[in-house]
Write a protein that holds these residues in place. Structure first.
Motif, PDB file in Angstrom:
ATOM      1  N   MET A 156       0.839  -1.209   0.000  1.00 38.31           N
ATOM      2  CA  MET A 156       0.000   0.000   0.000  1.00 38.31           C
ATOM      3  C   MET A 156       0.869   1.253   0.000  1.00 38.31           C
ATOM      4  N   PRO A 157       0.593   2.211  -0.892  1.00 37.29           N
ATOM      5  CA  PRO A 157       1.315   3.489  -0.859  1.00 37.29           C
ATOM      6  C   PRO A 157       0.872   4.307   0.347  1.00 37.29           C
ATOM      7  N   PRO A 158       1.602   5.375   0.689  1.00 32.58           N
ATOM      8  CA  PRO A 158       1.268   6.158   1.889  1.00 32.58           C
ATOM      9  C   PRO A 158      -0.157   6.687   1.921  1.00 32.58           C
ATOM     10  N   ASP A 159      -0.672   7.179   0.787  1.00 29.07           N
ATOM     11  CA  ASP A 159      -2.023   7.745   0.808  1.00 29.07           C
ATOM     12  C   ASP A 159      -3.078   6.684   1.085  1.00 29.07           C
ATOM     13  N   LEU A 160      -2.914   5.492   0.520  1.00 26.95           N
ATOM     14  CA  LEU A 160      -3.870   4.417   0.784  1.00 26.95           C
ATOM     15  C   LEU A 160      -3.725   3.898   2.212  1.00 26.95           C
ATOM     16  N   THR A 161      -2.500   3.831   2.704  1.00 28.20           N
ATOM     17  CA  THR A 161      -2.274   3.440   4.101  1.00 28.20           C
ATOM     18  C   THR A 161      -3.005   4.393   5.040  1.00 28.20           C
ATOM     19  N   ALA A 162      -2.931   5.695   4.742  1.00 32.52           N
ATOM     20  CA  ALA A 162      -3.563   6.706   5.595  1.00 32.52           C
ATOM     21  C   ALA A 162      -5.078   6.614   5.551  1.00 32.52           C
ATOM     22  N   VAL A 163      -5.631   6.526   4.353  1.00 30.02           N
ATOM     23  CA  VAL A 163      -7.083   6.604   4.208  1.00 30.02           C
ATOM     24  C   VAL A 163      -7.770   5.328   4.712  1.00 30.02           C
ATOM     25  N   THR A 164      -7.093   4.177   4.630  1.00 27.84           N
ATOM     26  CA  THR A 164      -7.670   2.953   5.181  1.00 27.84           C
ATOM     27  C   THR A 164      -7.423   2.870   6.689  1.00 27.84           C
ATOM     28  N   GLY A 165      -6.238   3.269   7.107  1.00 26.30           N
ATOM     29  CA  GLY A 165      -5.916   3.194   8.528  1.00 26.30           C
ATOM     30  C   GLY A 165      -6.772   4.107   9.381  1.00 26.30           C
ATOM     31  N   ILE A 166      -7.102   5.283   8.866  1.00 30.71           N
ATOM     32  CA  ILE A 166      -7.931   6.204   9.660  1.00 30.71           C
ATOM     33  C   ILE A 166      -9.350   5.672   9.791  1.00 30.71           C
ATOM     34  N   ASP A 167      -9.780   4.852   8.835  1.00 25.04           N
ATOM     35  CA  ASP A 167     -11.089   4.211   8.946  1.00 25.04           C
ATOM     36  C   ASP A 167     -11.112   3.292  10.153  1.00 25.04           C
ATOM     37  N   ALA A 168     -10.017   2.547  10.355  1.00 24.03           N
ATOM     38  CA  ALA A 168      -9.930   1.680  11.542  1.00 24.03           C
ATOM     39  C   ALA A 168      -9.971   2.508  12.817  1.00 24.03           C
ATOM     40  N   PHE A 169      -9.285   3.647  12.820  1.00 23.61           N
ATOM     41  CA  PHE A 169      -9.311   4.500  14.007  1.00 23.61           C
ATOM     42  C   PHE A 169     -10.723   5.021  14.264  1.00 23.61           C
ATOM     43  N   CYS A 170     -11.402   5.454  13.208  1.00 21.05           N
ATOM     44  CA  CYS A 170     -12.786   5.939  13.370  1.00 21.05           C
ATOM     45  C   CYS A 170     -13.687   4.828  13.898  1.00 21.05           C
ATOM     46  N   HIS A 171     -13.522   3.621  13.386  1.00 21.78           N
ATOM     47  CA  HIS A 171     -14.303   2.492  13.904  1.00 21.78           C
ATOM     48  C   HIS A 171     -14.106   2.347  15.406  1.00 21.78           C
ATOM     49  N   SER A 172     -12.857   2.391  15.828  1.00 26.76           N
ATOM     50  CA  SER A 172     -12.566   2.136  17.241  1.00 26.76           C
ATOM     51  C   SER A 172     -13.130   3.218  18.147  1.00 26.76           C
ATOM     52  N   ILE A 173     -12.968   4.477  17.777  1.00 26.86           N
ATOM     53  CA  ILE A 173     -13.427   5.541  18.673  1.00 26.86           C
ATOM     54  C   ILE A 173     -14.948   5.679  18.643  1.00 26.86           C
ATOM     55  N   GLU A 174     -15.559   5.440  17.493  1.00 26.96           N
ATOM     56  CA  GLU A 174     -17.021   5.501  17.433  1.00 26.96           C
ATOM     57  C   GLU A 174     -17.641   4.356  18.228  1.00 26.96           C
ATOM     58  N   ALA A 175     -17.082   3.157  18.106  1.00 28.22           N
ATOM     59  CA  ALA A 175     -17.601   2.031  18.885  1.00 28.22           C
ATOM     60  C   ALA A 175     -17.439   2.291  20.383  1.00 28.22           C
ATOM     61  N   TYR A 176     -16.319   2.901  20.762  1.00 30.68           N
ATOM     62  CA  TYR A 176     -16.058   3.201  22.166  1.00 30.68           C
ATOM     63  C   TYR A 176     -17.083   4.174  22.743  1.00 30.68           C
ATOM     64  N   LEU A 177     -17.524   5.121  21.938  1.00 33.19           N
ATOM     65  CA  LEU A 177     -18.463   6.143  22.400  1.00 33.19           C
ATOM     66  C   LEU A 177     -19.918   5.810  22.078  1.00 33.19           C
TER      67      LEU A 177
END
Length: 485
Positions: A283-304
């Protein structure tokens, strides 16, 4: 096995009259009932009531006809906006007017390790697949990872056909084409290799193969549900973001209005997931960023989320910690072994978390922005995340202390809970900027249309019901930076 966290919550009607929204999830059906009594068994009845007499700016309805997924479990939930604890401590879930019974069962058999893609043939054989349709995109079709998977299938004497026509954001025509390929090649199982679009395409194709019709008949606003007799599904993610390899959810783009539609069914959970961090190195940096931030959003939204629990919180917190630590590193250096492994674990754990606690405002608004502003899903979600979190901090002050600690902040250094929450949100905003994702104003600059229509589309997104604070049209306007009048 069944991939569900089962709650039995019997929360007494909230004493907070203003902005009261009650949600009942009964035998797999989400409801917003008018009843003030305890949950009663129901068969198949869906009704929505949004109490907003004191706030005329709030949308009068959430989403007519919304229903959830079939489940072999007896699920009864009754919660209200204000029944969730503000403090993040175990006993706060069991004290007061709510009683929680928590059970966790995982349907997808998960294998996570470097090189686990070499188990593809053995896993397919265990699923009794005789001929597999490999669902992937054109780039992944030429990858070493897919070649390895094919080699192991041949070693296991399993026939296969490669269908490499997956499109980003999964237009419904893509799902139909995948179904046709499955039938034309006379397959009896599916192997999805790729990112979230490949896995979602495979999951939704299975719905149609098993139940007939078109995929739009299975979205949350319709009555049709996926049957139990779906073809066996083996998923091999090549990105670290969606966690779709362990969820009962999939998203497609509606052909009529380009809106994002969600399909959810217990029967759609993959049978096996092979999570191999080595497959994410390309994965290039831009794809790494845009997919990885989705995982972060999943985690914080589920937490709240209003459906969060001690079990889902444990998944969310560790996924959040891993993403906060390793996402910037993975974007900076794609060969960072620890960062790639950490993000694969984060994405999978965050997927497990949202399967049980559900994402809400960032994904609800992100679905609309992604479709109408033509930006990647992860970028759309992250663009609204910081400002949206500021709307939630008063209802989840205790949890924001934990989030602050994840980013290396000391809550005792700040004057009050609000200051701690603001510092945590600032740290999240800084991370989003560091990995090069677009700002909200850049995303909104792609929008062509009436702001009022954009806001109206956001507030009726089904995921909004799981926000710990009900968000009105004025709230959404503020999040999006749209001036009233």
């Amino acid at each position: 096995m069944a991939s569900f966290l089962i709650f039995n919550m019997y929360a007494i009607k909230s004493t907070q009259a203003r902005h009261r929204q009650e949600t009942t999830w009964n035998q797999g059906l989400w409801m917003m009932p008018g009843s003030e009594e305890r949950v009663k068994p129901m068969s198949r009845c869906v009704k929505f009531i949004w109490s907003s007499n004191e706030n005329p700016t709030k949308s009068p309805q959430l989403c007519p006809g919304l229903r959830s997924w079939e489940t072999p479990c007896d699920i009864r939930i009754k919660i209200s906006w204000f029944s969730k604890p503000k403090e993040d401590c175990l006993m706060s879930y069991f004290a007061g007017d709510a009683r929680y019974e928590l059970n966790f069962v995982m349907q997808t058999k998960l294998f996570l390790n470097n090189g686990v893609v070499t188990s593809t043939g053995a896993a397919a054989r265990d699923l009794e697949i005789e001929k597999a349709l490999i669902v992937t995109g054109p780039i992944t079709a030429e990858s070493e990872g897919l070649a390895t998977a094919v080699e192991t299938l041949e070693g296991a004497k399993i026939k296969h056909a490669v269908w490499a026509n997956v499109e980003p954001e999964v237009p419904e025509r893509t799902v139909s084409a995948c179904v046709n390929a499955y039938r034309e090649n006379e397959c009896n199982g599916i192997i999805a290799i790729g990112g979230g679009s490949s896995i979602d395409t495979a999951k939704m194709a299975g719905c149609i193969i098993g139940g007939g019709g078109s995929i739009r008949e299975y979205d949350l606003t319709q009555e049709r549900q996926a049957p139990p007799n779906l073809p066996p599904l083996l998923c091999i993610p090549t990105t670290a973001g969606t966690g779709s390899e362990v969820t009962s959810m999939a998203v497609f783009t509606h052909g009529d209005d380009s809106s994002k539609r969600v399909v959810i069914s217990a029967n759609m959970c993959p049978n096996v997931a092979l999570v191999d961090p080595l497959l994410t190195y390309s994965m290039p940096p831009d794809l790494t960023a845009v997919t990885g931030i989705d995982a972060f959003c999943h985690s914080i939204e589920a937490y709240l989320s209003t459906l969060s629990s001690p079990i889902s919180d444990s998944l969310s917190l560790y996924a959040m910690e891993l993403a906060a630590k390793f996402l910037p590193r993975a974007v900076k250096d794609g060969e960072d072994d620890e960062a790639r492994a950490g993000m694969s674990v984060a994405a999978t754990m965050a997927g497990m978390a949202i399967s049980h606690a559900m994402p809400h405002f960032a994904h609800a608004i992100g679905h609309v922005l992604g479709a109408r502003c033509h930006v990647p899903h992860g970028a759309a979600c992250s663009a609204v995340l910081p400002q949206g979190l500021r709307k939630l901090k008063s209802a989840q002050s205790g949890k924001f202390r934990k989030i602050a600690c994840i980013f290396g902040l000391a809550p005792e250094d700040y004057a009050g809970e609000e200051a701690v929450a603001d510092a945590a949100i600032d740290a999240i905003e800084n991370m989003i900027s560091t990995i090069g994702l677009p700002r909200l104003e850049d995303v909104m600059g792609q929008f062509e249309g009436k702001p009022s229509e954009l806001v109206s589309a956001c507030v009726i997104e089904p995921g909004m019901m799981f926000s710990p604070v009900p968000l009105s049209e004025l709230d959404v306007m503020d999040i999006l930076g749209i001036k009233s009048g």
